[in-house]
Design a protein around this motif. Structure first.
Motif, PDB file in Angstrom:
ATOM      1  N   TRP A 134       0.824  -1.213   0.000  1.00 17.29           N
ATOM      2  CA  TRP A 134       0.000   0.000   0.000  1.00 17.29           C
ATOM      3  C   TRP A 134       0.859   1.265   0.000  1.00 17.29           C
ATOM      4  O   TRP A 134       0.508   2.246  -0.655  1.00 17.29           O
ATOM      5  CB  TRP A 134      -0.946  -0.032   1.211  1.00 17.29           C
ATOM      6  CG  TRP A 134      -2.097  -0.969   0.963  1.00 17.29           C
ATOM      7  CD1 TRP A 134      -3.262  -0.675   0.319  1.00 17.29           C
ATOM      8  CD2 TRP A 134      -2.167  -2.360   1.309  1.00 17.29           C
ATOM      9  NE1 TRP A 134      -4.054  -1.794   0.258  1.00 17.29           N
ATOM     10  CE2 TRP A 134      -3.430  -2.844   0.855  1.00 17.29           C
ATOM     11  CE3 TRP A 134      -1.308  -3.236   1.951  1.00 17.29           C
ATOM     12  CZ2 TRP A 134      -3.838  -4.164   1.037  1.00 17.29           C
ATOM     13  CZ3 TRP A 134      -1.712  -4.553   2.135  1.00 17.29           C
ATOM     14  CH2 TRP A 134      -2.957  -5.002   1.680  1.00 17.29           C
ATOM     15  N   GLU A 135       1.971   1.243   0.698  1.00 18.56           N
ATOM     16  CA  GLU A 135       2.854   2.412   0.675  1.00 18.56           C
ATOM     17  C   GLU A 135       3.371   2.663  -0.745  1.00 18.56           C
ATOM     18  O   GLU A 135       3.424   3.814  -1.209  1.00 18.56           O
ATOM     19  CB  GLU A 135       4.036   2.208   1.625  1.00 18.56           C
ATOM     20  CG  GLU A 135       3.640   2.127   3.092  1.00 18.56           C
ATOM     21  CD  GLU A 135       3.347   0.705   3.537  1.00 18.56           C
ATOM     22  OE1 GLU A 135       3.053  -0.149   2.657  1.00 18.56           O
ATOM     23  OE2 GLU A 135       3.393   0.438   4.746  1.00 18.56           O
ATOM     24  N   SER A 136       3.743   1.598  -1.436  1.00 22.01           N
ATOM     25  CA  SER A 136       4.246   1.760  -2.802  1.00 22.01           C
ATOM     26  C   SER A 136       3.142   2.225  -3.750  1.00 22.01           C
ATOM     27  O   SER A 136       3.394   3.034  -4.649  1.00 22.01           O
ATOM     28  CB  SER A 136       4.851   0.434  -3.297  1.00 22.01           C
ATOM     29  OG  SER A 136       6.082   0.175  -2.640  1.00 22.01           O
ATOM     30  N   MET A 137       1.913   1.740  -3.550  1.00 24.98           N
ATOM     31  CA  MET A 137       0.802   2.220  -4.379  1.00 24.98           C
ATOM     32  C   MET A 137       0.613   3.722  -4.210  1.00 24.98           C
ATOM     33  O   MET A 137       0.414   4.451  -5.192  1.00 24.98           O
ATOM     34  CB  MET A 137      -0.494   1.494  -4.009  1.00 24.98           C
ATOM     35  CG  MET A 137      -0.650   0.085  -4.549  1.00 24.98           C
ATOM     36  SD  MET A 137      -0.800  -0.072  -6.360  1.00 24.98           S
ATOM     37  CE  MET A 137      -1.696   1.352  -6.833  1.00 24.98           C
ATOM     38  N   ARG A 138       0.675   4.184  -2.963  1.00 22.00           N
ATOM     39  CA  ARG A 138       0.501   5.628  -2.731  1.00 22.00           C
ATOM     40  C   ARG A 138       1.643   6.428  -3.349  1.00 22.00           C
ATOM     41  O   ARG A 138       1.415   7.499  -3.924  1.00 22.00           O
ATOM     42  CB  ARG A 138       0.389   5.898  -1.231  1.00 22.00           C
ATOM     43  CG  ARG A 138      -0.949   5.475  -0.632  1.00 22.00           C
ATOM     44  CD  ARG A 138      -1.132   6.028   0.765  1.00 22.00           C
ATOM     45  NE  ARG A 138      -0.271   5.344   1.719  1.00 22.00           N
ATOM     46  CZ  ARG A 138      -0.611   4.247   2.392  1.00 22.00           C
ATOM     47  NH1 ARG A 138      -1.800   3.698   2.197  1.00 22.00           N
ATOM     48  NH2 ARG A 138       0.210   3.698   3.254  1.00 22.00           N
ATOM     49  N   GLU A 139       2.871   5.916  -3.232  1.00 21.27           N
ATOM     50  CA  GLU A 139       4.009   6.606  -3.843  1.00 21.27           C
ATOM     51  C   GLU A 139       3.818   6.723  -5.358  1.00 21.27           C
ATOM     52  O   GLU A 139       4.125   7.760  -5.958  1.00 21.27           O
ATOM     53  CB  GLU A 139       5.306   5.840  -3.534  1.00 21.27           C
ATOM     54  CG  GLU A 139       5.716   5.837  -2.076  1.00 21.27           C
ATOM     55  CD  GLU A 139       6.357   7.148  -1.648  1.00 21.27           C
ATOM     56  OE1 GLU A 139       6.897   7.856  -2.515  1.00 21.27           O
ATOM     57  OE2 GLU A 139       6.319   7.444  -0.434  1.00 21.27           O
ATOM     58  N   ILE A 140       3.328   5.676  -5.973  1.00 24.10           N
ATOM     59  CA  ILE A 140       3.094   5.689  -7.428  1.00 24.10           C
ATOM     60  C   ILE A 140       2.077   6.758  -7.786  1.00 24.10           C
ATOM     61  O   ILE A 140       2.295   7.568  -8.705  1.00 24.10           O
ATOM     62  CB  ILE A 140       2.616   4.301  -7.895  1.00 24.10           C
ATOM     63  CG1 ILE A 140       3.753   3.278  -7.797  1.00 24.10           C
ATOM     64  CG2 ILE A 140       2.087   4.366  -9.334  1.00 24.10           C
ATOM     65  CD1 ILE A 140       3.286   1.839  -7.979  1.00 24.10           C
ATOM     66  N   LEU A 141       0.943   6.778  -7.085  1.00 21.01           N
ATOM     67  CA  LEU A 141      -0.124   7.721  -7.428  1.00 21.01           C
ATOM     68  C   LEU A 141       0.310   9.166  -7.206  1.00 21.01           C
ATOM     69  O   LEU A 141       0.021  10.047  -8.034  1.00 21.01           O
ATOM     70  CB  LEU A 141      -1.368   7.408  -6.600  1.00 21.01           C
ATOM     71  CG  LEU A 141      -2.144   6.166  -7.054  1.00 21.01           C
ATOM     72  CD1 LEU A 141      -3.181   5.767  -6.011  1.00 21.01           C
ATOM     73  CD2 LEU A 141      -2.826   6.427  -8.402  1.00 21.01           C
ATOM     74  N   VAL A 142       1.008   9.423  -6.114  1.00 25.10           N
ATOM     75  CA  VAL A 142       1.476  10.802  -5.842  1.00 25.10           C
ATOM     76  C   VAL A 142       2.399  11.266  -6.955  1.00 25.10           C
ATOM     77  O   VAL A 142       2.265  12.387  -7.468  1.00 25.10           O
ATOM     78  CB  VAL A 142       2.174  10.866  -4.468  1.00 25.10           C
ATOM     79  CG1 VAL A 142       2.928  12.187  -4.316  1.00 25.10           C
ATOM     80  CG2 VAL A 142       1.152  10.715  -3.347  1.00 25.10           C
TER      81      VAL A 142
END
Length: 413
Positions: A134-142
């Motif tokens: 989930w942390e990596s998903m958020r980094e991608i979207l940001v």
């Protein structure tokens, strides 16, 4: 082990023979028998400093998450706050693995080493592991929303697939057994869309893909989840080396169970591979140096169960017949062993012996039968650092102290 192989360790100058062994190495993997021992972290750091300063190694890659590692990487490169501020933000259990004073000391040294050097000549710090879905998903979207909005839909589609599980990997893993193909296809589509873009975004997408497979496999048991994780770390290490350039070289920090070659343990009998084995296969045994670490007794930071508050616990003496008992009786209190490449070899390098492994979960009262890996030492590692007595590392977050002596085995006296 033959006493002639043992070289007493007093200070980093005593590591010279190991640096000579690593002179042509592409990768040097430095282990640990626990995730919470001061001496393992301190001596890994001392060896790594010399590898970076004197042998030109390019970066350190650790058994930790990619997004957390990138905050530390920015700090040591001079593009962020003091490394301590980046490390104290580690908030996923077990926090103490990297949020500790020993890692602060090393990363502050790395920051100072990089000061004044050209950007392409600065040594980095990166995470290799697979847990940060989930942390990596958020980094991608940001990142995409700011720099590449046309690719947001593919990432958002994958993100929404995971939303119902409220960042609970077990919930996703169990649900994925009932749904085919779960979120796998959406993650694959996202990875395909991001592979030719920014390196950090691509790596975060690789983490999401690896984590999706890992959590889906974890609930089924067997070796698949372990292998997904170690193969992900191997592939990440290779991507980093390619990113740094053809002459780049890496130091890896991870547990002995990842650093050692699985083929010299019972891990191979269970169908497991390890990062050390994969490194030998990818780069060649002559360009790979695997270094194990061990201790007999002392204290360690661990949790009594998964997610429990960390404690400083007592570590009892090694069980009879173990590598730890043998070295306690035959080796200096702190020693370095660099194994000869050819034959003949001492019996202890070629004979299977139990070798202690303590993870983030530790129950000292059970360790005599639950914490030993059958090991052919001279095949599992190329070198070994030994410390008869060790002490717990110093976490940045609150630590519970419980030094009570575990009941002795088998009689309780």
């Amino acid at each position: 082990m033959a006493p002639s192989l043992a070289r007493p360790l007093h200070d980093p100058g005593d590591l010279e023979i190991l640096l000579d062994r690593a002179v042509d190495a592409k990768v040097v993997l430095l282990g640990e028998a626990t995730h919470g021992t001061h001496e393992f972290y301190a001596w890994r750091a001392a060896l790594t400093r010399r590898l970076i300063e004197e042998r030109g190694f390019s970066f350190v890659a650790v058994e930790g998450d990619w997004p957390d590692g990138e905050r530390v990487n920015a700090a040591v490169r001079g593009d962020g706050p003091d490394p301590r501020q980046a490390l104290v933000r580690y908030d996923r259990w077990p926090t103490w693995m990297w949020a500790n004073e020993e890692t602060v000391d090393f990363t502050r040294w790395l920051c100072e080493f990089n000061r004044g050097r050209a950007p392409d000549d600065r040594a980095g710090f990166h995470g290799l592991d697979v847990y940060s879905l989930w942390e990596s998903m958020r980094e991608i979207l940001v990142w995409l929303r700011e720099h590449d909005p046309e690719r947001v839909p593919a990432a958002l589609d994958a993100y929404r697939c995971f939303e119902p599980y409220h960042e609970d990997p077990n919930a996703y893993g169990w649900a994925a057994q009932q749904a085919s193909p779960a979120c796998e296809d959406r993650v694959a589509a996202m990875l395909g869309a991001l592979r030719d873009g920014d390196f950090g975004v691509w790596q975060n997408a690789e983490v999401v893909a690896g984590a999706e497979g890992y959590y889906r496999s974890m609930v089924r048991g067997g070796p698949e989840a372990w292998n997904i994780r170690d193969r992900h770390m191997d592939a990440t290490l290779d991507r980093l080396l390619r990113r740094y350039g053809p002459s780049s070289r890496a130091v890896v920090w991870a547990h002995n169970t990842h650093v050692g070659d699985a083929r010299a343990t019972d891990q191979s009998q269970y169908g497991e591979v390890t990062l050390g084995q994969l490194a030998r296969e990818r780069f060649g045994a002559d360009r790979t140096v695997l270094v194990g670490f061990g201790t007999d007794h002392g204290t360690v930071v661990a949790g009594p169960s998964w997610g429990a508050p960390m404690e400083a616990m007592g570590v009892p003496a090694g069980r009879p017949g173990s590598l730890e008992e043998i070295l306690l009786n035959a080796a200096p209190p702190a020693a370095l062993f660099v194994f000869p490449a050819g034959s003949p070899r001492p019996d202890l390098l070629t004979t299977e012996v139990p070798h202690r492994a303590i993870g983030v979960v530790y129950r000292p009262e059970r360790e005599r039968w639950a914490n030993y890996v059958p090991t052919v030492l001279g095949e599992r590692y190329d070198a070994f650092l030994w410390f008869a007595e060790t002490r717990a590392l110093r976490p940045l977050h609150t630590l519970r102290v419980n030094f009570r002596e575990p009941e002795t085995y088998p009689s309780g006296v």
